[in-house]
Design an enzyme around this catalytic site. Structure first.
Site, PDB file in Angstrom:
ATOM      1  N   GLY A  86      -3.630   6.409 -15.140  1.00 38.45           N
ATOM      2  CA  GLY A  86      -4.069   5.149 -14.516  1.00 38.45           C
ATOM      3  C   GLY A  86      -4.272   4.055 -15.558  1.00 38.45           C
ATOM      4  O   GLY A  86      -5.146   3.194 -15.423  1.00 38.45           O
ATOM      5  N   GLY A 123      -4.582   0.077 -14.908  1.00 37.24           N
ATOM      6  CA  GLY A 123      -5.606  -0.449 -14.023  1.00 37.24           C
ATOM      7  C   GLY A 123      -6.583  -1.375 -14.721  1.00 37.24           C
ATOM      8  O   GLY A 123      -6.438  -1.703 -15.902  1.00 37.24           O
ATOM      9  N   ILE A 178       1.480   5.356 -12.474  1.00 35.25           N
ATOM     10  CA  ILE A 178       2.522   5.523 -11.465  1.00 35.25           C
ATOM     11  C   ILE A 178       3.449   4.304 -11.460  1.00 35.25           C
ATOM     12  O   ILE A 178       4.551   4.340 -10.944  1.00 35.25           O
ATOM     13  CB  ILE A 178       1.859   5.750 -10.084  1.00 35.25           C
ATOM     14  CG1 ILE A 178       2.812   6.409  -9.116  1.00 35.25           C
ATOM     15  CG2 ILE A 178       1.255   4.489  -9.518  1.00 35.25           C
ATOM     16  CD1 ILE A 178       2.141   6.939  -7.879  1.00 35.25           C
ATOM     17  N   ARG A 179       2.970   3.171 -12.011  1.00 35.95           N
ATOM     18  CA  ARG A 179       3.815   1.964 -12.081  1.00 35.95           C
ATOM     19  C   ARG A 179       3.939   1.522 -13.528  1.00 35.95           C
ATOM     20  O   ARG A 179       3.024   1.737 -14.335  1.00 35.95           O
ATOM     21  CB  ARG A 179       3.245   0.852 -11.196  1.00 35.95           C
ATOM     22  CG  ARG A 179       1.822   0.491 -11.535  1.00 35.95           C
ATOM     23  CD  ARG A 179       1.136  -0.385 -10.498  1.00 35.95           C
ATOM     24  NE  ARG A 179      -0.300  -0.426 -10.798  1.00 35.95           N
ATOM     25  CZ  ARG A 179      -0.920  -1.433 -11.384  1.00 35.95           C
ATOM     26  NH1 ARG A 179      -0.261  -2.510 -11.734  1.00 35.95           N
ATOM     27  NH2 ARG A 179      -2.227  -1.375 -11.630  1.00 35.95           N
ATOM     28  N   TYR A 229     -13.908   7.822  -1.032  1.00 32.84           N
ATOM     29  CA  TYR A 229     -13.923   7.643  -2.489  1.00 32.84           C
ATOM     30  C   TYR A 229     -15.195   8.277  -3.078  1.00 32.84           C
ATOM     31  O   TYR A 229     -15.137   9.048  -4.047  1.00 32.84           O
ATOM     32  CB  TYR A 229     -13.867   6.141  -2.776  1.00 32.84           C
ATOM     33  CG  TYR A 229     -14.064   5.713  -4.202  1.00 32.84           C
ATOM     34  CD1 TYR A 229     -13.136   6.036  -5.186  1.00 32.84           C
ATOM     35  CD2 TYR A 229     -15.181   4.954  -4.579  1.00 32.84           C
ATOM     36  CE1 TYR A 229     -13.312   5.602  -6.503  1.00 32.84           C
ATOM     37  CE2 TYR A 229     -15.357   4.520  -5.876  1.00 32.84           C
ATOM     38  CZ  TYR A 229     -14.423   4.851  -6.842  1.00 32.84           C
ATOM     39  OH  TYR A 229     -14.594   4.421  -8.140  1.00 32.84           O
ATOM     40  N   LYS A 231     -15.654  11.459  -5.611  1.00 28.52           N
ATOM     41  CA  LYS A 231     -16.320  11.367  -6.919  1.00 28.52           C
ATOM     42  C   LYS A 231     -17.472  12.385  -7.012  1.00 28.52           C
ATOM     43  O   LYS A 231     -17.668  13.015  -8.058  1.00 28.52           O
ATOM     44  CB  LYS A 231     -16.836   9.952  -7.180  1.00 28.52           C
ATOM     45  CG  LYS A 231     -15.738   8.916  -7.410  1.00 28.52           C
ATOM     46  CD  LYS A 231     -14.965   9.159  -8.705  1.00 28.52           C
ATOM     47  CE  LYS A 231     -13.942   8.082  -8.983  1.00 28.52           C
ATOM     48  NZ  LYS A 231     -13.080   8.373 -10.131  1.00 28.52           N
TER      49      LYS A 231
HETATM   50  P1  NAD Z   1      -7.614   0.486 -10.709  1.00 27.31           P
HETATM   51  O1  NAD Z   1      -7.390   0.644  -9.234  1.00 27.31           O
HETATM   52  O2  NAD Z   1      -7.635  -0.858 -11.291  1.00 27.31           O
HETATM   53  O3  NAD Z   1      -6.536   1.355 -11.504  1.00 27.31           O
HETATM   54  C1  NAD Z   1      -6.145   2.636 -11.095  1.00 27.31           C
HETATM   55  C2  NAD Z   1      -4.777   2.905 -11.678  1.00 27.31           C
HETATM   56  O4  NAD Z   1      -4.357   4.179 -11.203  1.00 27.31           O
HETATM   57  C3  NAD Z   1      -3.718   1.887 -11.234  1.00 27.31           C
HETATM   58  O5  NAD Z   1      -3.052   1.340 -12.369  1.00 27.31           O
HETATM   59  C4  NAD Z   1      -2.761   2.679 -10.351  1.00 27.31           C
HETATM   60  O6  NAD Z   1      -1.406   2.272 -10.473  1.00 27.31           O
HETATM   61  C5  NAD Z   1      -2.983   4.084 -10.883  1.00 27.31           C
HETATM   62  N1  NAD Z   1      -2.650   5.113  -9.890  1.00 27.31           N
HETATM   63  C6  NAD Z   1      -2.865   5.104  -8.561  1.00 27.31           C
HETATM   64  N2  NAD Z   1      -2.388   6.224  -8.000  1.00 27.31           N
HETATM   65  C7  NAD Z   1      -1.849   6.951  -9.002  1.00 27.31           C
HETATM   66  C8  NAD Z   1      -1.199   8.215  -9.056  1.00 27.31           C
HETATM   67  N3  NAD Z   1      -0.969   8.953  -7.964  1.00 27.31           N
HETATM   68  N4  NAD Z   1      -0.803   8.683 -10.261  1.00 27.31           N
HETATM   69  C9  NAD Z   1      -1.006   7.943 -11.383  1.00 27.31           C
HETATM   70  N5  NAD Z   1      -1.601   6.729 -11.387  1.00 27.31           N
HETATM   71  C10 NAD Z   1      -2.015   6.253 -10.206  1.00 27.31           C
HETATM   72  O7  NAD Z   1      -8.969   1.276 -11.043  1.00 27.31           O
HETATM   73  P2  NAD Z   1      -9.972   0.995 -12.250  1.00 27.31           P
HETATM   74  O8  NAD Z   1     -10.935  -0.014 -11.770  1.00 27.31           O
HETATM   75  O9  NAD Z   1      -9.247   0.788 -13.503  1.00 27.31           O
HETATM   76  O10 NAD Z   1     -10.736   2.377 -12.275  1.00 27.31           O
HETATM   77  C11 NAD Z   1     -10.408   3.406 -13.185  1.00 27.31           C
HETATM   78  C12 NAD Z   1     -11.305   4.586 -12.900  1.00 27.31           C
HETATM   79  O11 NAD Z   1     -12.669   4.179 -13.042  1.00 27.31           O
HETATM   80  C13 NAD Z   1     -11.172   5.137 -11.481  1.00 27.31           C
HETATM   81  O12 NAD Z   1     -11.275   6.537 -11.529  1.00 27.31           O
HETATM   82  C14 NAD Z   1     -12.338   4.550 -10.751  1.00 27.31           C
HETATM   83  O13 NAD Z   1     -12.761   5.365  -9.714  1.00 27.31           O
HETATM   84  C15 NAD Z   1     -13.375   4.466 -11.846  1.00 27.31           C
HETATM   85  N6  NAD Z   1     -14.383   3.451 -11.580  1.00 27.31           N
HETATM   86  C16 NAD Z   1     -14.031   2.127 -11.575  1.00 27.31           C
HETATM   87  C17 NAD Z   1     -15.006   1.176 -11.297  1.00 27.31           C
HETATM   88  C18 NAD Z   1     -14.688  -0.303 -11.282  1.00 27.31           C
HETATM   89  O14 NAD Z   1     -15.547  -1.103 -10.887  1.00 27.31           O
HETATM   90  N7  NAD Z   1     -13.492  -0.722 -11.701  1.00 27.31           N
HETATM   91  C19 NAD Z   1     -16.327   1.575 -11.035  1.00 27.31           C
HETATM   92  C20 NAD Z   1     -16.619   2.937 -11.012  1.00 27.31           C
HETATM   93  C21 NAD Z   1     -15.637   3.866 -11.319  1.00 27.31           C
HETATM   94  C1  AKB Z   2     -15.518   0.171  -6.084  1.00 26.58           C
HETATM   95  O1  AKB Z   2     -16.102  -0.847  -5.652  1.00 26.58           O
HETATM   96  O2  AKB Z   2     -14.914   0.987  -5.386  1.00 26.58           O
HETATM   97  C2  AKB Z   2     -15.609   0.435  -7.560  1.00 26.58           C
HETATM   98  C3  AKB Z   2     -16.737   1.341  -7.867  1.00 26.58           C
HETATM   99  C4  AKB Z   2     -18.117   0.813  -7.966  1.00 26.58           C
HETATM  100  O3  AKB Z   2     -16.534   2.517  -8.001  1.00 26.58           O
HETATM  101  N1  AKB Z   2     -15.715  -0.821  -8.238  1.00 26.58           N
END
Ligand code: NAD
Ligand code: AKB
Length: 321
Positions: A10, A13, A37-38, A141, A145
């Site tokens: 990922g 992201g 994946i992209r 989700y 988690k």
């Molecule tokens: P994001 O959605 O921005 O990025 C996720 C990435 O995963 C994307 O680039 C997507 O293309 C890729 N992806 C999706 N499906 C896939 C697959 N099948 N195989 C491979 N790649 C795939 O998410 P993020 O905000 O960067 O979050 C990263 C991690 O941190 C996640 O596990 C998320 O749950 C966790 N998280 C994020 C936040 C937040 O606020 N951003 C908060 C809590 C936890």
């Molecule tokens: C969401 O809103 O889903 C994320 C998180 C807090 O895990 N930013």
């Protein structure tokens, strides 16, 4: 940092883009294999397409690059997950299992798996949520988690996989856009302010949520992963705090810099999700075990976000949208 080779899932992201850069600064560009994946917009250092549901390809990449650590970020976030719950469950759980199993079989030395404040639910104490508390999440989700935290602990206790995890709050960043979460409004609001647009917020004005600026989240991740294993007392996931605010409070902090900025409120299905999460978290265990300390509060983050977004807006080759 020896001869470690890191694979990031990922990596394109919101968190992955910046965390991958930080890992490359720490370990060396060629030692961090970004996967997603992209394809990235600007591919440079090692990048491989990897669908995390494809376990054979994951194992193939681990063996090809002699990977020693995995940062498993690929997931479907809260709001997007509610639109297709079975798909979100599959990506989040089967994806994690593939990482855990590959780590066990290939003797990966360390794994990072981000959890979230989404593990909390309506029965969880909302203010200063304790480390050990009721976890009855309301979204697919959050369920994935919460299950992932327990599976991480299981793989640590049963197989000795050194997997570490943080319950991230909503993450705010001026770099890669957010990917479909309930806290995304707190990024979008800055873009609207810079573009001179009225912002329509999908949460109510008084909805307090725990939030964090991405530089703190990245530093916290690196510090957690760098800490000696015997200091990591929590093998589910650590609460991690920085700041808490409502849409009305972030709006007011932006108005100190952009006094003509306007907001209105149109809560949608994400309001119910936000209402089931904490307003603030008690992260004293992370502070005690591996010296966690955030640097950014709301005023400091707002100043930095607006500075970087203005700079991006004035740089023609940057994609400002
Ligand atoms: P994001 O959605 O921005 O990025 C996720 C990435 O995963 C994307 O680039 C997507 O293309 C890729 N992806 C999706 N499906 C896939 C697959 N099948 N195989 C491979 N790649 C795939 O998410 P993020 O905000 O960067 O979050 C990263 C991690 O941190 C996640 O596990 C998320 O749950 C966790 N998280 C994020 C936040 C937040 O606020 N951003 C908060 C809590 C936890
Ligand atoms: C969401 O809103 O889903 C994320 C998180 C807090 O895990 N930013």
């Amino acid at each position: 940092m020896g001869k470690d080779v890191i694979l990031v899932t990922g990596a394109n992201g919101q968190i992955g883009g910046v965390l991958t850069k930080a890992l490359r600064e720490a370990f060396g560009e060629q030692r961090v294999i970004a996967t997603d994946i992209r394809k990235p917009e600007f591919p440079n250092a090692p990048f491989e397409i990897l669908d995390i549901l494809n376990k054979e390809r994951l194992i193939q990449l681990i063996q090809k690059y002699k990977v020693t650590q995995i940062y498993h970020l690929a997931a479907i976030l809260s709001a997007k997950g509610e639109l297709n719950p079975q798909f979100a469950w599959r990506v989040n759980m089967e994806g994690l299992f593939n990482v855990l199993e590959a780590s066990r079989l290939d003797q990966i030395q360390k794994v990072f798996f981000p959890s979230s404040i989404a593990v909390f639910g309506a029965q969880t104490p909302r203010i200063n949520t304790p480390q050990d508390t009721v976890l009855h999440p309301s979204t697919v989700y959050g369920i994935s988690k919460a299950a992932g935290e327990n599976w991480s602990q299981y793989y640590f206790q049963k197989f000795g996989v050194d997997i570490r995890s943080l319950r991230f709050p909503g993450i705010i960043s001026h770099e890669n856009p957010p990917g479909g979460g309930t806290t995304d409004y707190a990024v979008d609001i800055y873009y609207a302010a810079i573009k001179g647009e009225t912002f329509t917020c999908f949460l109510r004005d008084d909805t307090q949520l725990p939030m964090m600026y991405l530089p703190d989240a990245v530093r916290g991740t690196l510090e957690l992963m760098d800490a000696p294993a015997d200091q990591i007392k929590i093998r589910t996931a650590y609460n991690l705090g920085a700041m808490s605010f409502s849409p009305s409070e972030i709006y007011q902090s932006i108005c100190l810099h952009e006094p003509d900025f306007k907001i209105n409120y149109a809560p949608d299905f994400r309001q119910q999700i936000a209402d089931s999460w904490s307003a603030s978290v008690d992260d004293s265990q992370a502070r005690a075990d591996w010296a966690w300390k955030p640097k950014y509060n709301l005023p400091a983050m707002t100043e930095d976000m607006l500075y970087h977004l203005r700079k991006k807006q004035n740089t023609p080759e940057q994609n400002f949208s």
